[in-house]
Each structure stands twice: as structure tokens, then as C-alpha cells.
Design a protein around this motif. Structure first.
Motif, PDB file in Angstrom:
ATOM      1  N   GLU A   1       5.086   9.937   7.981  1.00 40.75           N
ATOM      2  CA  GLU A   1       5.161   9.661   6.544  1.00 40.75           C
ATOM      3  C   GLU A   1       4.219  10.596   5.809  1.00 40.75           C
ATOM      4  OE1 GLU A   1       6.085   4.929   6.393  1.00 40.75           O
ATOM      5  OE2 GLU A   1       3.995   5.537   6.517  1.00 40.75           O
TER       6      GLU A   1
ATOM      7  N   MET B   1       0.356   6.150  -0.895  1.00 40.49           N
ATOM      8  CA  MET B   1       0.977   6.104  -2.219  1.00 40.49           C
ATOM      9  C   MET B   1       2.008   4.980  -2.319  1.00 40.49           C
ATOM     10  SD  MET B   1       1.380  10.101  -3.169  1.00 40.49           S
ATOM     11  CE  MET B   1       1.981   9.770  -4.800  1.00 40.49           C
ATOM     12  N   TYR B   2       2.642   4.612  -1.223  1.00 44.08           N
ATOM     13  CA  TYR B   2       3.645   3.556  -1.299  1.00 44.08           C
ATOM     14  C   TYR B   2       3.345   2.394  -0.377  1.00 44.08           C
ATOM     15  CZ  TYR B   2       5.483   6.877   2.199  1.00 44.08           C
ATOM     16  OH  TYR B   2       5.610   7.772   3.221  1.00 44.08           O
ATOM     17  N   ARG B   3       2.236   2.399   0.294  1.00 41.61           N
ATOM     18  CA  ARG B   3       1.755   1.263   1.073  1.00 41.61           C
ATOM     19  C   ARG B   3       0.296   1.020   0.697  1.00 41.61           C
ATOM     20  NH1 ARG B   3       6.016   0.894   4.222  1.00 41.61           N
ATOM     21  NH2 ARG B   3       6.730   2.620   5.483  1.00 41.61           N
ATOM     22  N   SER B   4       0.093   0.586  -0.544  1.00 35.77           N
ATOM     23  CA  SER B   4      -1.264   0.394  -1.035  1.00 35.77           C
ATOM     24  C   SER B   4      -1.893  -0.856  -0.429  1.00 35.77           C
ATOM     25  CB  SER B   4      -1.256   0.294  -2.560  1.00 35.77           C
ATOM     26  OG  SER B   4      -0.499  -0.820  -2.952  1.00 35.77           O
TER      27      SER B   4
END
Length: 189
Positions: A35, A40-43
Motif C-alpha cells: 500500500e 492516509m486511509y487507515r488513520s
């Protein structure tokens, strides 16, 4: 470019494509593979009541910046005080036109939201009063309410008055004014 350089570039591209295919596949169904920037998308979800080293005060729940207004927040410039009640009565006027549509909508809203206490005709004989034994509110055509200004009515519906709770969270500003149009009709009955 020579033929050898083209062949070398082709082999390099094929090798790169093969490496991407093999590294992005996994036997584990839930594995996303490689990834790019997962943060950024798994905070990291912080609980509002837990310590947080990101902020100087160490709290996750931060006070909003001064002057911010929550979404769908209604600004009402009259404080919930006796002075605010009197000021609303003297200054606040309905922005809605007196139309048949507004009257009918006000009647519908009154029936759904108010008649259980105030009664269908505003005589303080709703089911909550008649059957449950709750104290009766004053009738709309009583000496106490028959000349009540619309600003005071709006204030009362917004903040609540006496045993009546606030209805600002259940009725929009426009809906409250429509109910007031219908209540003004009931005051004259």
C-alpha cells in the motif's frame, strides 16, 4: 536506439511487471498487498476521552475554534432569560407570508407535535392532559394567551416554557413559524 537497447528495455519492463504482479497478490484474502501511504486511509482512531500525544494539552477531544458554528446550528439571538423572552415578544416577527399552504402545514404540524397536550383546538384538553393526568397548559383563547405576541410564542417553542420542553431540535425555524400561524387562528376561536 539500437535493437539491443530496445530488447533490454523490454526485458526490464517485463521483469518489473512480473515483480508487481507477484508482490501485489497474496493467498490471504484480506491482505491488501503493498500500500502506498496507508496512514492516509487507515488513520488511527482516537477516542475522545483518551490521552493523545498529538495535541499540546494531551486531549483528543478539543474545544472548537472560537467563532465556529456547528452544521445545521440555528443562531437565536435571544438569551434563555425572562429578558430574552420579553425582547423576543417585542422584536421578533414571522418571516413567513400568511398563506393557505403555510396555514395548512401549520395545522398538520400542530396536530402532530402539539395537540397531545394542547388539544386539537388549543383548549388544553389533549390526551396527555385528559388521560395521563398531566397539568393542563393554558388554553390559547384564555386571557393569559389570547394576545400573546408571536415572538414570545416562537421563544417558547424554541426554548420551552413551564412544563413544555424545547422543540427546536424537532421543528425547524420555518415549521415553528407555521405552527404559530395556526395557533394565532386558534387564539381567536
Amino acid at each position: 536506439m539500437s535493437m539491443l537497447e530496445n530488447k533490454f528495455k523490454g526485458v526490464l519492463l517485463m521483469g518489473l511487471a512480473t515483480a508487481v504482479v507477484f508482490t501485489s497478490c497474496s493467498k490471504v484474502k484480506r491482505d491488501p498487498g503493498l500500500e502506498y501511504s496507508p496512514q492516509m486511509y487507515r488513520s488511527v482512531p482516537y477516542n475522545p476521552d483518551q490521552p493523545n500525544s498529538v495535541f499540546a494539552d494531551g486531549k483528543s477531544a478539543q474545544t472548537p475554534v472560537a467563532g465556529t458554528v456547528p452544521t445545521n446550528y440555528e443562531v437565536f439571538h435571544y438569551p434563555q432569560t425572562p429578558e430574552g423572552y420579553e425582547a423576543a415578544g417585542a422584536e421578533l416577527k414571522s418571516p413567513l407570508a400568511q398563506t393557505k399552504e403555510n396555514f395548512e402545514e401549520g395545522k398538520r404540524l400542530f396536530t402532530n407535535m402539539c395537540s397531545h397536550c394542547h388539544g386539537k383546538t388549543g383548549m388544553a384538553d389533549g390526551n396527555v392532559v385528559a388521560k395521563a393526568g398531566f397539568p393542563a397548559p393554558p388554553a390559547y383563547n384564555s386571557a393569559q394567551l389570547k394576545d400573546l405576541p408571536e415572538g414570545k410564542m416562537f421563544f417558547s417553542i424554541t426554548y420551552g416554557k413551564g412544563a413544555m420542553g424545547a422543540h427546536a431540535s424537532q421543528l425547524s425555524k420555518e415549521e415553528r413559524w407555521k405552527i404559530i400561524q395556526y395557533v394565532q387562528y386558534l387564539q381567536k376561536q
